[in-house]
Design a protein around this motif. Structure first.
Motif, mmCIF file in Angstrom:
data_model
loop_
_atom_site.group_PDB
_atom_site.id
_atom_site.type_symbol
_atom_site.label_atom_id
_atom_site.label_comp_id
_atom_site.label_asym_id
_atom_site.label_seq_id
_atom_site.Cartn_x
_atom_site.Cartn_y
_atom_site.Cartn_z
ATOM 1 N N HIS A 104 0.817 -1.207 0.000
ATOM 2 C CA HIS A 104 0.000 0.000 0.000
ATOM 3 C C HIS A 104 0.854 1.262 0.000
ATOM 4 O O HIS A 104 2.021 1.227 0.385
ATOM 5 N N VAL A 105 0.234 2.342 -0.396
ATOM 6 C CA VAL A 105 0.921 3.637 -0.440
ATOM 7 C C VAL A 105 0.102 4.631 0.369
ATOM 8 O O VAL A 105 -1.069 4.854 0.066
ATOM 9 N N GLY A 106 0.726 5.183 1.403
ATOM 10 C CA GLY A 106 0.037 6.158 2.240
ATOM 11 C C GLY A 106 0.637 7.534 2.066
ATOM 12 O O GLY A 106 0.260 8.296 1.186
ATOM 13 N N CYS A 107 1.626 7.825 2.891
ATOM 14 C CA CYS A 107 2.186 9.176 2.931
ATOM 15 C C CYS A 107 3.118 9.478 1.766
ATOM 16 O O CYS A 107 3.312 10.630 1.415
ATOM 17 N N GLU A 108 3.724 8.467 1.220
ATOM 18 C CA GLU A 108 4.717 8.608 0.132
ATOM 19 C C GLU A 108 5.940 9.414 0.551
ATOM 20 O O GLU A 108 6.634 9.939 -0.313
ATOM 21 N N HIS A 109 6.200 9.541 1.823
ATOM 22 C CA HIS A 109 7.480 10.130 2.203
ATOM 23 C C HIS A 109 8.082 9.482 3.440
ATOM 24 O O HIS A 109 8.766 10.131 4.223
ATOM 25 N N GLY A 110 7.846 8.207 3.611
ATOM 26 C CA GLY A 110 8.624 7.454 4.583
ATOM 27 C C GLY A 110 8.128 7.479 6.009
ATOM 28 O O GLY A 110 8.835 7.007 6.907
ATOM 29 N N VAL A 111 6.945 8.016 6.249
ATOM 30 C CA VAL A 111 6.487 8.191 7.626
ATOM 31 C C VAL A 111 5.531 7.085 8.090
ATOM 32 O O VAL A 111 5.665 6.558 9.190
ATOM 33 N N CYS A 112 4.575 6.715 7.246
ATOM 34 C CA CYS A 112 3.475 5.871 7.743
ATOM 35 C C CYS A 112 3.792 4.375 7.790
ATOM 36 O O CYS A 112 3.200 3.629 8.551
ATOM 37 N N GLY A 113 4.705 3.917 6.957
ATOM 38 C CA GLY A 113 5.090 2.504 6.963
ATOM 39 C C GLY A 113 4.200 1.596 6.145
ATOM 40 O O GLY A 113 4.453 0.397 6.043
ATOM 41 N N ALA A 114 3.150 2.148 5.522
ATOM 42 C CA ALA A 114 2.210 1.293 4.775
ATOM 43 C C ALA A 114 2.887 0.550 3.626
ATOM 44 O O ALA A 114 2.461 -0.530 3.239
ATOM 45 N N CYS A 115 3.933 1.146 3.079
ATOM 46 C CA CYS A 115 4.563 0.594 1.872
ATOM 47 C C CYS A 115 5.706 -0.372 2.180
ATOM 48 O O CYS A 115 6.437 -0.756 1.273
ATOM 49 N N THR A 116 5.865 -0.758 3.430
ATOM 50 C CA THR A 116 7.034 -1.556 3.820
ATOM 51 C C THR A 116 7.067 -2.908 3.109
ATOM 52 O O THR A 116 6.083 -3.640 3.081
ATOM 53 N N ALA A 123 12.042 -2.324 4.325
ATOM 54 C CA ALA A 123 12.398 -1.071 3.657
ATOM 55 C C ALA A 123 11.127 -0.372 3.220
ATOM 56 O O ALA A 123 10.129 -1.021 2.881
ATOM 57 N N ARG A 124 11.181 0.945 3.236
ATOM 58 C CA ARG A 124 10.067 1.752 2.728
ATOM 59 C C ARG A 124 10.145 1.744 1.201
ATOM 60 O O ARG A 124 11.050 2.355 0.617
ATOM 61 N N ALA A 125 9.180 1.104 0.578
ATOM 62 C CA ALA A 125 9.213 1.050 -0.887
ATOM 63 C C ALA A 125 8.994 2.421 -1.509
ATOM 64 O O ALA A 125 9.399 2.659 -2.643
ATOM 65 N N CYS A 126 8.369 3.340 -0.764
ATOM 66 C CA CYS A 126 8.135 4.680 -1.301
ATOM 67 C C CYS A 126 9.391 5.532 -1.274
ATOM 68 O O CYS A 126 9.405 6.626 -1.827
ATOM 69 N N LEU A 127 10.424 5.048 -0.604
ATOM 70 C CA LEU A 127 11.695 5.777 -0.574
ATOM 71 C C LEU A 127 12.781 5.027 -1.335
ATOM 72 O O LEU A 127 13.949 5.392 -1.257
#
Ligand code: FES
Ligand code: FES
Length: 177
Positions: free
Chosen positions: A45-57, A65-69
């Motif tokens: 999933h994609v939430g904040c798109e800047h490494g804060v929420c962890g949804a994209c882990t 790893a944060r996939a959005c980063l």
């Protein structure tokens, strides 16, 4: 890594949940977009798109790893594991997933994939975690539905089951991932 043409497209080859895969991306493409739009792996999933929420882990070489980063070109040759990789086979859930359902550790589920991936990686290294350790692991994730107590209970229960300290529940989806 070789220097890449910033304007060009590149084929990135890596292992996704144990299967060799390749996807064509731009140099700037994020791993979240490569997974979701390039490969149809929408469990991440994609939430904040800047490494804060962890949804994209996701897990890269066993490390959350944060996939959005993460740039997609950066996973060339790596082993990437996403939430789709937790299920031992289609139609069955992994141990952590079953525990989350049993303990009502999710509501909307938006945060869940990322939390599962952090816990999956942690339990692989530390099969007998303390409550405090689990609390610290999920401290990197934002959940706006459940409160964190059921998530911690589910994680501890799954860890005990994976160690063989408690029997697997008899539900049909119960599986040993
Ligand atoms: S979407 Fe990546 S940390 Fe929020
Ligand atoms: S279950 Fe909804 S944000 Fe966590």
């Amino acid at each position: 890594m070789p220097q890449l043409d910033a304007q060009g497209r590149h084929t990135v080859a890596f292992t996704l949940n144990g299967r060799e895969t390749a996807v064509e991306v731009e140099t700037r493409t994020l791993l979240t977009d490569a997974l979701r739009h390039g490969l149809g792996a929408t469990g991440t999933h994609v939430g904040c798109e800047h490494g804060v929420c962890g949804a994209c882990t996701v897990s890269i070489e066993g490390v959350p790893a944060r996939a959005c980063l993460t740039l997609a070109v950066g996973v060339e040759g790596c082993a990437v594991r996403t939430v789709e990789g937790l299920a031992p086979e289609p139609g069955r859930l992994g141990v952590l997933q079953v525990a989350f359902r049993r303990r009502h550790a999710l509501q909307c589920g938006f945060c869940t994939a990322g939390i599962l991936m952090s816990l999956d990686a942690y339990l692989a290294l530390r099969p007998n975690p303390s409550r405090r350790e689990i609390t610290e692991v999920i401290g990197g994730h934002l959940c706006r539905c459940t409160g964190y107590a059921p998530i911690i209970e589910a994680a501890l229960e799954a860890a005990a089951e994976l160690r063989g300290d408690i029997p697997a529940p008899s539900s049909p989806e119960a599986a040993h991932a």
